[in-house]
Design a protein around this motif. Sequence first.
Motif, PDB file in Angstrom:
ATOM      1  N   PRO A   1       0.661  -1.080  -0.087  1.00 15.13           N
ATOM      2  CA  PRO A   1      -0.112  -0.030  -0.190  1.00 15.13           C
ATOM      3  C   PRO A   1       0.854   1.119   0.221  1.00 15.13           C
ATOM      4  CG  PRO A   1       0.063  -0.645   2.111  1.00 15.13           C
ATOM      5  CD  PRO A   1       0.758  -1.957   1.555  1.00 15.13           C
TER       6      PRO A   1
ATOM      7  N   ARG B   1      -0.631   4.878   8.497  1.00 14.25           N
ATOM      8  CA  ARG B   1      -0.656   4.073   9.698  1.00 14.25           C
ATOM      9  C   ARG B   1       0.449   4.317  10.873  1.00 14.25           C
ATOM     10  NH1 ARG B   1      -5.535   3.828   9.280  1.00 14.25           N
ATOM     11  NH2 ARG B   1      -6.581   1.693   8.090  1.00 14.25           N
TER      12      ARG B   1
ATOM     13  N   ARG C   1       7.964   4.204  10.410  1.00 16.13           N
ATOM     14  CA  ARG C   1       8.636   3.245  10.790  1.00 16.13           C
ATOM     15  C   ARG C   1      10.243   3.266  10.820  1.00 16.13           C
ATOM     16  NH1 ARG C   1       7.270  -0.692   6.782  1.00 16.13           N
ATOM     17  NH2 ARG C   1       6.042  -1.872   8.100  1.00 16.13           N
TER      18      ARG C   1
ATOM     19  N   GLN D   1       8.527  -4.565  17.868  1.00 15.13           N
ATOM     20  CA  GLN D   1       8.203  -5.968  17.781  1.00 15.13           C
ATOM     21  C   GLN D   1       9.844  -6.360  17.296  1.00 15.13           C
ATOM     22  OE1 GLN D   1       5.391  -7.700  15.315  1.00 15.13           O
ATOM     23  NE2 GLN D   1       5.039  -5.628  14.063  1.00 15.13           N
ATOM     24  N   PHE D   2      10.012  -7.734  17.786  1.00 12.88           N
ATOM     25  CA  PHE D   2      11.578  -8.271  16.831  1.00 12.88           C
ATOM     26  C   PHE D   2      10.809  -9.274  15.892  1.00 12.88           C
ATOM     27  CE2 PHE D   2      14.690  -8.301  20.805  1.00 12.88           C
ATOM     28  CZ  PHE D   2      14.198  -6.873  21.069  1.00 12.88           C
ATOM     29  N   ILE D   3      11.514  -9.042  14.810  1.00 14.75           N
ATOM     30  CA  ILE D   3      11.092 -10.016  13.640  1.00 14.75           C
ATOM     31  C   ILE D   3      12.471 -10.942  13.590  1.00 14.75           C
ATOM     32  CG2 ILE D   3      10.711 -10.090  11.074  1.00 14.75           C
ATOM     33  CD1 ILE D   3       9.709  -7.255  11.145  1.00 14.75           C
TER      34      ILE D   3
ATOM     35  N   ILE E   1       7.120   1.104  15.117  1.00 18.67           N
ATOM     36  CA  ILE E   1       6.095   2.066  14.276  1.00 18.67           C
ATOM     37  C   ILE E   1       5.571   3.126  15.376  1.00 18.67           C
ATOM     38  CG2 ILE E   1       3.865   2.031  12.727  1.00 18.67           C
ATOM     39  CD1 ILE E   1       4.712  -0.485  11.842  1.00 18.67           C
TER      40      ILE E   1
ATOM     41  N   VAL F   1       4.193   4.422   6.823  1.00 18.95           N
ATOM     42  CA  VAL F   1       3.622   3.132   6.736  1.00 18.95           C
ATOM     43  C   VAL F   1       2.115   3.057   6.382  1.00 18.95           C
ATOM     44  CG1 VAL F   1       3.318   0.962   7.859  1.00 18.95           C
ATOM     45  CG2 VAL F   1       5.300   2.191   8.504  1.00 18.95           C
ATOM     46  N   TYR F   2       1.555   2.628   5.501  1.00 18.37           N
ATOM     47  CA  TYR F   2       0.373   2.629   4.847  1.00 18.37           C
ATOM     48  C   TYR F   2      -0.274   1.286   4.999  1.00 18.37           C
ATOM     49  CZ  TYR F   2       1.648   7.099   3.172  1.00 18.37           C
ATOM     50  OH  TYR F   2       1.972   8.555   2.875  1.00 18.37           O
ATOM     51  N   GLU F   3      -1.710   1.327   4.886  1.00 16.84           N
ATOM     52  CA  GLU F   3      -2.824   0.063   4.911  1.00 16.84           C
ATOM     53  C   GLU F   3      -3.473   0.143   3.844  1.00 16.84           C
ATOM     54  OE1 GLU F   3      -4.445  -0.877   8.703  1.00 16.84           O
ATOM     55  OE2 GLU F   3      -5.153  -2.923   7.905  1.00 16.84           O
TER      56      GLU F   3
ATOM     57  N   SER G   1      -2.981  -7.250   6.008  1.00 16.13           N
ATOM     58  CA  SER G   1      -2.912  -7.357   4.637  1.00 16.13           C
ATOM     59  C   SER G   1      -1.471  -7.137   4.108  1.00 16.13           C
ATOM     60  CB  SER G   1      -4.275  -6.291   4.182  1.00 16.13           C
ATOM     61  OG  SER G   1      -3.695  -4.992   4.593  1.00 16.13           O
ATOM     62  N   SER G   2      -1.226  -7.157   2.777  1.00 17.08           N
ATOM     63  CA  SER G   2       0.127  -7.106   2.223  1.00 17.08           C
ATOM     64  C   SER G   2       0.366  -5.459   2.385  1.00 17.08           C
ATOM     65  CB  SER G   2      -0.161  -7.118   0.877  1.00 17.08           C
ATOM     66  OG  SER G   2       1.149  -6.791   0.229  1.00 17.08           O
ATOM     67  N   GLY G   3       1.652  -5.579   3.228  1.00  6.54           N
ATOM     68  CA  GLY G   3       2.220  -4.250   3.388  1.00  6.54           C
ATOM     69  C   GLY G   3       1.836  -3.438   4.693  1.00  6.54           C
ATOM     70  N   ALA G   4       0.953  -3.942   5.322  1.00  5.64           N
ATOM     71  CA  ALA G   4       0.108  -3.188   6.429  1.00  5.64           C
ATOM     72  C   ALA G   4       1.000  -3.612   7.716  1.00  5.64           C
ATOM     73  CB  ALA G   4      -0.994  -3.495   6.938  1.00  5.64           C
ATOM     74  N   PRO G   5       0.980  -2.616   8.688  1.00 11.00           N
ATOM     75  CA  PRO G   5       1.851  -2.993   9.942  1.00 11.00           C
ATOM     76  C   PRO G   5       1.732  -4.393  10.611  1.00 11.00           C
ATOM     77  CG  PRO G   5       0.818  -0.490  10.359  1.00 11.00           C
ATOM     78  CD  PRO G   5       0.219  -1.515   8.866  1.00 11.00           C
TER      79      PRO G   5
ATOM     80  N   ARG H   1       4.394  -9.797   7.311  1.00  7.02           N
ATOM     81  CA  ARG H   1       5.793 -10.047   7.234  1.00  7.02           C
ATOM     82  C   ARG H   1       6.048 -10.558   5.717  1.00  7.02           C
ATOM     83  NH1 ARG H   1       7.388 -11.434  12.469  1.00  7.02           N
ATOM     84  NH2 ARG H   1       6.667  -9.640  13.741  1.00  7.02           N
TER      85      ARG H   1
END
Lengths: 453, 101
Positions: free
Chosen positions: A45, A305, A308, A349-351, A379, A426-428, B78-82, B85
């Motif tokens: 997005p 949103r 980051r 968070q940790f990825i 974020i 950061v978007y959604e 959803s894709s690319g949302a916070p 992964r």
Amino acid sequence: MDRSLTYLSLCGMLGYGYPLASLQKGLEAAPDFIGVDAGSTDPGPYYLGSGEAFVKRSQVARDLGPALEAAIERDIPLIIGTAGGAGARRHVGVFMEILREVAADRSLRFDAAIIYADVEPDVVEAALEANQIRPCGPVPPLQPGAADDCTNLVAQMSTSPLIKALQTGAEVIVAGRSCDTAIFAAVPIMRGYDPALAFHAAKIAECGTLCARPGGANDALLCTLAEDHFTVRPPNPEKACYPDTVAAHTLYEQPDPDRFVEPEGIIDISECEFGAVEDRGVTVRGTRLHEADSPCLKIEGAALRGYRTISVAGSRDPHVIAHLDEIEQTVRASVEENTDIPQSDYSLQFITYGKDAIWQDHEPSTQTPHEVGIVIEAIAPTQQQSDAICSLARSTALHQHFEDRKTTAGNFAFPFSPSDFSGGAVYEFAIYHLMDIANERDMFPVRVEEVGS
Amino acid sequence: MTLYNLAAVMRSKNAGPFVVTVDIFFEDLADYRRVLDAPDFCKSSIAEMYGVAPAAVSIRPFERVLAIKVTFPRPGASSGAPGDRDVYGCQHHFPLGDIEV
């Protein structure tokens, strides 16, 4: 003899590249137009939300130049769909800058018809109130006010706005957000070819040589439509289409191998015949169209949103690796204590690559890795705040105490100095819905611009 | 034998930002049938693996090219949302690939 129409799909995505020899070879087939898709929702997005172009400007210019010159020389339309990557007004603007530069470099003069695909939030809100909006697939129902949250809001145009633009006589059509198929189906439908075949051919053509072997989106595809069939073949002599590779194309990026959905209806390929023909081509017949009862369009909107910041780290220490979940929790608690930014405002968070980065709680493997990579991600509402949260989390993690700890000088290896990276907005996808419409043509204004004059 | 080891191609990709689709291609009809006949290759076990509703999982055999298509909603963001992964959805073929066939 039956009439036919030939077109060239330049490549799967403008800016992904194509061999210039494929364009030259394709032009020998005297195409009636050249088309190319220039956008996608695949990269997420961010691009729709921010208005940034998805493919780099220099790459778009590289791909555009030779095709533009060829189209103008031969007096055939060049059709670009989802200009600028996501097809909102700002993306179209960026694309037009590139188009003007390329035209100036090559001393080309032509008319460009620009089709905007933006939707006003009020239109979506009114449709929502009138119960004319529904989710497109497993998407949450739309809530009032969601349209106002979107930085950009577009509708995927079908063929009719493109036909309207073609009828202006412009040599170049620059469309905002478009159905990928519309780019290649508009001219055939305008000239009265079978829409079912036109859409099926377009579905294959829009991906360039993805339907060939060796496959790939970075090469051109020729398509010839006749009254009762169409033929696809790559101009590149090193590639070939096969009945299976063309038949398998309907599997790609869509849920049902037997059919796909366009605003005009459902394109049914379950009865299709795919046959090999000369010159590495495949002929397709038997596609059917089940026309849609009432017109509707897909609306896409992206909402901000936060911002980051990430830090990249790794560990080779068995005890650190064994206690990663605990370290993450204690770091999170410590950050909460040591910052004035309320915890409800940010996420941290940790990825953990090597452990469960991709599948998190759904990861079935319990193997213990000898080494892990960690992305610390924050974020927050502003970049400054996410930078602060990430920085604090990184320094805390480096020295975080846990049981059995032997690494009292530092728990992690950081590969970079500086170790943190500001990632921007950061978007959604906040809107991915179908909207009933009265008249598609009215939704997509067309403006003609003289380029190079 | 796991599904992944039996498959000639096993690929996953977004079908829009909210749905992921996995295509599994086989070398021959026997392998293709073996998977369709495997008791664990069903909507309910796939749904459990990914944490989605069984009714939301679709399994579409496509015998013409010896392929099976499995489609399901993204279990998380959803894709690319916070929180997402896998923006392109290209690593959603696991844990499905671990199914015993």
